[in-house]
Design a protein around this motif. Structure first.
Motif, PDB file in Angstrom:
ATOM      1  N   SER A 194       0.791  -1.237   0.000  1.00 20.36           N
ATOM      2  CA  SER A 194       0.000   0.000   0.000  1.00 20.36           C
ATOM      3  C   SER A 194       0.821   1.285   0.000  1.00 20.36           C
ATOM      4  N   LEU A 195       2.078   1.192   0.436  1.00 15.46           N
ATOM      5  CA  LEU A 195       2.840   2.447   0.593  1.00 15.46           C
ATOM      6  C   LEU A 195       3.526   2.862  -0.703  1.00 15.46           C
ATOM      7  N   PRO A 196       3.368   4.095  -1.105  1.00 20.54           N
ATOM      8  CA  PRO A 196       4.136   4.595  -2.244  1.00 20.54           C
ATOM      9  C   PRO A 196       5.618   4.652  -1.881  1.00 20.54           C
ATOM     10  N   ARG A 197       6.488   4.429  -2.847  1.00 22.09           N
ATOM     11  CA  ARG A 197       7.928   4.326  -2.532  1.00 22.09           C
ATOM     12  C   ARG A 197       8.773   5.389  -3.228  1.00 22.09           C
ATOM     13  N   GLU A 198       8.146   6.275  -3.981  1.00 21.00           N
ATOM     14  CA  GLU A 198       8.945   7.218  -4.754  1.00 21.00           C
ATOM     15  C   GLU A 198       9.891   7.997  -3.838  1.00 21.00           C
ATOM     16  N   GLU A 199      10.985   8.397  -4.412  1.00 21.00           N
ATOM     17  CA  GLU A 199      12.014   9.172  -3.704  1.00 21.00           C
ATOM     18  C   GLU A 199      11.377  10.388  -3.006  1.00 21.00           C
ATOM     19  N   GLY A 200      11.672  10.542  -1.734  1.00 16.98           N
ATOM     20  CA  GLY A 200      11.268  11.758  -1.022  1.00 16.98           C
ATOM     21  C   GLY A 200       9.836  11.784  -0.517  1.00 16.98           C
ATOM     22  N   VAL A 201       9.027  10.748  -0.769  1.00 13.07           N
ATOM     23  CA  VAL A 201       7.619  10.833  -0.376  1.00 13.07           C
ATOM     24  C   VAL A 201       7.392  10.587   1.119  1.00 13.07           C
ATOM     25  N   ALA A 202       8.343   9.930   1.764  1.00 14.23           N
ATOM     26  CA  ALA A 202       8.125   9.549   3.167  1.00 14.23           C
ATOM     27  C   ALA A 202       7.769  10.754   4.039  1.00 14.23           C
ATOM     28  N   GLN A 203       8.294  11.914   3.679  1.00 11.78           N
ATOM     29  CA  GLN A 203       8.015  13.142   4.450  1.00 11.78           C
ATOM     30  C   GLN A 203       6.531  13.442   4.540  1.00 11.78           C
ATOM     31  N   ARG A 204       5.767  12.942   3.565  1.00 13.10           N
ATOM     32  CA  ARG A 204       4.336  13.280   3.525  1.00 13.10           C
ATOM     33  C   ARG A 204       3.439  12.061   3.760  1.00 13.10           C
ATOM     34  N   VAL A 205       4.057  11.017   4.285  1.00 16.33           N
ATOM     35  CA  VAL A 205       3.297   9.784   4.562  1.00 16.33           C
ATOM     36  C   VAL A 205       3.173   9.590   6.080  1.00 16.33           C
ATOM     37  N   THR A 206       1.963   9.240   6.507  1.00 16.37           N
ATOM     38  CA  THR A 206       1.699   8.810   7.880  1.00 16.37           C
ATOM     39  C   THR A 206       1.074   7.422   7.788  1.00 16.37           C
ATOM     40  N   VAL A 207       1.447   6.548   8.703  1.00 19.50           N
ATOM     41  CA  VAL A 207       0.810   5.220   8.756  1.00 19.50           C
ATOM     42  C   VAL A 207      -0.124   5.194   9.960  1.00 19.50           C
ATOM     43  N   ALA A 208      -1.341   4.687   9.762  1.00 20.21           N
ATOM     44  CA  ALA A 208      -2.255   4.479  10.895  1.00 20.21           C
ATOM     45  C   ALA A 208      -2.444   2.987  11.081  1.00 20.21           C
ATOM     46  N   TYR A 209      -2.001   2.483  12.236  1.00 20.71           N
ATOM     47  CA  TYR A 209      -2.252   1.073  12.568  1.00 20.71           C
ATOM     48  C   TYR A 209      -3.598   0.983  13.271  1.00 20.71           C
TER      49      TYR A 209
END
Ligand code: PEP
Length: 251
Positions: free
Chosen positions: A148-163
């Protein structure tokens, strides 16, 4: 992990314009907790109104389509959310996965569309009760992250995971602090495998029957960077108690 806790309310299919009084009260309360990042995802119909009514709340969508536009009756695109002032969108909520048959690939496509539109994205993952009872909880959640997680370079800064364990959503049952600790550690390890150093920017929220009574205990658990809150986000009183519990200034 970013230090500032993030508390997000998911209003689901609740709220008409009358509910804006609660949104304004939440906004005023959130302004007194600068150490906490606070968001609300109202129904699509209230996003624009809420954006105009609030000062500090980040307003978001509960879902988006993976395409920018087209013949998709009833759907709303990430570009449209951005256009009315949304700052984020939730994707992969278990109610979308189970009631609308959304796969990990669907969730990933939506998350990518959101990021391309300039939104932040909250990607939800969580096991069912049967999966937990079968000892598969971590494997299921890690597979959801992989898919489910996008992997493109630099995207992690705008990703939050909700468990969000599915069995805890809207049931009044909450995962134990030990189970939350173990799952959030597993999620963090997976994020590091996927994003490398970028993983440090990703908050991991817990969701599932969070309320004023259990919030402080959950926020004390390692790697819990905040909460995704359903039922208890509908009134200012209950939601602000959770925001208060997350405020590091009040420890
Ligand atoms: C949710 O739907 O994301 C959720 C966590 O709901 P609740 O807080 O009502 O369990």
């Amino acid at each position: 992990m970013p230090n500032r806790p993030y508390i997000v309310g998911n209003w689901k299919m609740n709220g008409t314009r009358a509910q804006m009084a609660e949104a304004r009260a939440i906004d005023r309360g959130a302004a007194r907790h600068a150490g906490v990042r606070v968001g609300i995802a109202p129904p699509f119909t209230l996003i624009s109104t809420m954006v105009e009514a609030v000062q500090v709340l980040i307003v978001g969508g509960q879902d988006c389509h993976a395409r920018i536009s087209g013949a998709f009756t009833g759907d709303v695109s990430a570009v449209m959310l951005k256009d009315v002032g949304a700052g984020f969108v939730i994707v992969g909520h278990s109610e979308r996965r189970s009631m609308h048959g959304e796969s990990d690939a669907d969730v990933k496509a939506k998350a990518q569309a959101a990021l391309e539109a300039g939104l932040e994205v909250i990607v939800c993952v969580g096991e069912t009760e049967a999966q937990r009872d079968a000892g598969q909880a971590e494997a299921v959640v890690c597979a959801q992250l992989d898919g489910s997680l996008p992997r493109e370079e630099g995207v992690a800064q705008r990703v939050t995971v909700a468990y969000e364990p599915v069995w805890a959503i809207g049931t009044g049952r909450v995962a134990s602090p030990d189970d939350v600790r173990a799952m959030h550690a597993a999620i963090r390890a997976r994020l590091i495998a996927l994003y490398g150093d970028g993983a440090a920017a990703v908050r991991i929220l817990y969701g599932g029957s969070v309320n004023a009574g259990n919030a402080a205990e959950l926020f004390a658990v390692d790697e819990v960077g905040g909460a995704l809150v359903g039922g208890a986000s509908l009134t200012a009183d209950s939601f602000l108690s959770i925001v208060t519990a997350a405020d590091p200034a009040l420890d």
